[in-house]
Design a protein around this motif. Sequence first.
Motif, PDB file in Angstrom:
ATOM      1  N   VAL A  92      10.798  76.558   7.290  1.00  0.00           N
ATOM      2  CA  VAL A  92      10.267  77.536   7.025  1.00  0.00           C
ATOM      3  C   VAL A  92       9.756  77.030   5.430  1.00  0.00           C
ATOM      4  O   VAL A  92       8.321  77.067   5.239  1.00  0.00           O
ATOM      5  N   PRO A  93      10.202  76.911   4.660  1.00  0.00           N
ATOM      6  CA  PRO A  93       9.399  76.943   3.415  1.00  0.00           C
ATOM      7  C   PRO A  93       8.795  75.537   3.438  1.00  0.00           C
ATOM      8  O   PRO A  93       7.783  75.456   2.286  1.00  0.00           O
ATOM      9  N   LEU A  94       8.568  74.378   4.635  1.00  0.00           N
ATOM     10  CA  LEU A  94       8.085  73.260   4.257  1.00  0.00           C
ATOM     11  C   LEU A  94       6.092  73.104   4.422  1.00  0.00           C
ATOM     12  O   LEU A  94       5.423  73.281   3.642  1.00  0.00           O
ATOM     13  N   PRO A  95       5.445  74.635   5.495  1.00  0.00           N
ATOM     14  CA  PRO A  95       4.239  74.988   4.988  1.00  0.00           C
ATOM     15  C   PRO A  95       3.408  74.938   3.522  1.00  0.00           C
ATOM     16  O   PRO A  95       2.356  74.095   3.490  1.00  0.00           O
ATOM     17  N   PRO A  96       3.540  75.455   2.696  1.00  0.00           N
ATOM     18  CA  PRO A  96       3.529  76.080   1.087  1.00  0.00           C
ATOM     19  C   PRO A  96       3.866  74.384   0.424  1.00  0.00           C
ATOM     20  O   PRO A  96       2.961  74.587  -0.523  1.00  0.00           O
ATOM     21  N   VAL A  97       5.137  73.863   0.325  1.00  0.00           N
ATOM     22  CA  VAL A  97       4.947  72.664  -0.337  1.00  0.00           C
ATOM     23  C   VAL A  97       3.773  71.786   0.242  1.00  0.00           C
ATOM     24  O   VAL A  97       3.536  70.869  -0.082  1.00  0.00           O
ATOM     25  N   ILE A  98       3.912  71.291   1.588  1.00  0.00           N
ATOM     26  CA  ILE A  98       2.482  70.460   1.745  1.00  0.00           C
ATOM     27  C   ILE A  98       1.254  70.831   1.258  1.00  0.00           C
ATOM     28  O   ILE A  98       0.799  69.487   0.959  1.00  0.00           O
ATOM     29  N   LEU A  99       0.853  71.702   1.725  1.00  0.00           N
ATOM     30  CA  LEU A  99      -0.438  72.356   1.797  1.00  0.00           C
ATOM     31  C   LEU A  99      -0.915  72.510   0.617  1.00  0.00           C
ATOM     32  O   LEU A  99      -1.565  72.154  -0.170  1.00  0.00           O
ATOM     33  N   ASN A 100       0.010  72.669  -0.726  1.00  0.00           N
ATOM     34  CA  ASN A 100       0.001  73.041  -1.683  1.00  0.00           C
ATOM     35  C   ASN A 100      -0.056  71.533  -2.558  1.00  0.00           C
ATOM     36  O   ASN A 100      -0.802  71.272  -3.547  1.00  0.00           O
ATOM     37  N   ALA A 101       1.203  71.196  -2.158  1.00  0.00           N
ATOM     38  CA  ALA A 101       0.501  69.510  -2.880  1.00  0.00           C
ATOM     39  C   ALA A 101      -0.716  69.052  -2.520  1.00  0.00           C
ATOM     40  O   ALA A 101      -1.160  68.350  -4.027  1.00  0.00           O
ATOM     41  N   VAL A 102      -1.290  68.526  -0.985  1.00  0.00           N
ATOM     42  CA  VAL A 102      -2.190  68.235  -1.520  1.00  0.00           C
ATOM     43  C   VAL A 102      -3.559  69.102  -1.694  1.00  0.00           C
ATOM     44  O   VAL A 102      -4.247  68.231  -2.326  1.00  0.00           O
ATOM     45  N   TYR A 103      -3.449  70.107  -1.566  1.00  0.00           N
ATOM     46  CA  TYR A 103      -4.339  70.783  -2.379  1.00  0.00           C
ATOM     47  C   TYR A 103      -4.781  71.076  -4.239  1.00  0.00           C
ATOM     48  O   TYR A 103      -5.861  71.230  -4.417  1.00  0.00           O
ATOM     49  N   VAL A 104      -3.703  71.604  -4.743  1.00  0.00           N
ATOM     50  CA  VAL A 104      -3.753  71.255  -5.863  1.00  0.00           C
ATOM     51  C   VAL A 104      -3.468  69.843  -6.380  1.00  0.00           C
ATOM     52  O   VAL A 104      -4.546  69.908  -7.485  1.00  0.00           O
ATOM     53  N   GLY A 105      -3.295  69.113  -5.942  1.00  0.00           N
ATOM     54  CA  GLY A 105      -3.627  67.705  -5.970  1.00  0.00           C
ATOM     55  C   GLY A 105      -4.869  67.049  -5.855  1.00  0.00           C
ATOM     56  O   GLY A 105      -4.976  66.910  -7.104  1.00  0.00           O
ATOM     57  N   ILE A 106      -5.888  66.950  -4.932  1.00  0.00           N
ATOM     58  CA  ILE A 106      -7.207  67.401  -5.179  1.00  0.00           C
ATOM     59  C   ILE A 106      -8.219  67.778  -6.216  1.00  0.00           C
ATOM     60  O   ILE A 106      -8.747  67.537  -6.480  1.00  0.00           O
TER      61      ILE A 106
END
Length: 161
Positions: free
Chosen positions: A100-114
């Motif tokens: 359950v907690p995984l999607p925000p971890v992955i998507l925010n890491a990619v988005y904020v990184g970019i």
Amino acid sequence: MKLIRLKTVQFITEAAVIAALYAMLTILLVPISSGQLQVRVAEALTILPYFTPAAMPGLFVGCFIANIFTGAGIYDILLGPLVTLLAAFFTAKMPNKYLVPLPPVILNAVYVGILLYYTAELPMALTMVLVAAGEIVACYVIGYPLLLLLEKHYEKIFERK
């Protein structure tokens, strides 16, 4: 007709409370809520779509409001809530509670990184790793125990009439 109105009011109320909580937590904790190394405590609430569909618009609106005060400019105000909404959608679809907690971890890491690569000229890979670390703290260290607590008291909290 009365039952439909009651469900609609309940949905809107849940979404509004979630939006308010997300925005308040982010704004009150602004020093740690944004940047390359961040722990946005409000991200713990991203487990809520696992329990209620009202969390999707609630997280979207809460992120929008929070990003007005803490975001990295107009791109984060406009795109950040969309990433949060996408993460909420995937969170609701997770097959088990451990994921359950995984999607925000992955998507925010990619988005904020970019985002920070283009807006602040920070190194993209390092920023993604640092943001993922902060998201893991928010979503797994804080959010997962919240998920377990809500799961234990689900009937009382999310009782539908």
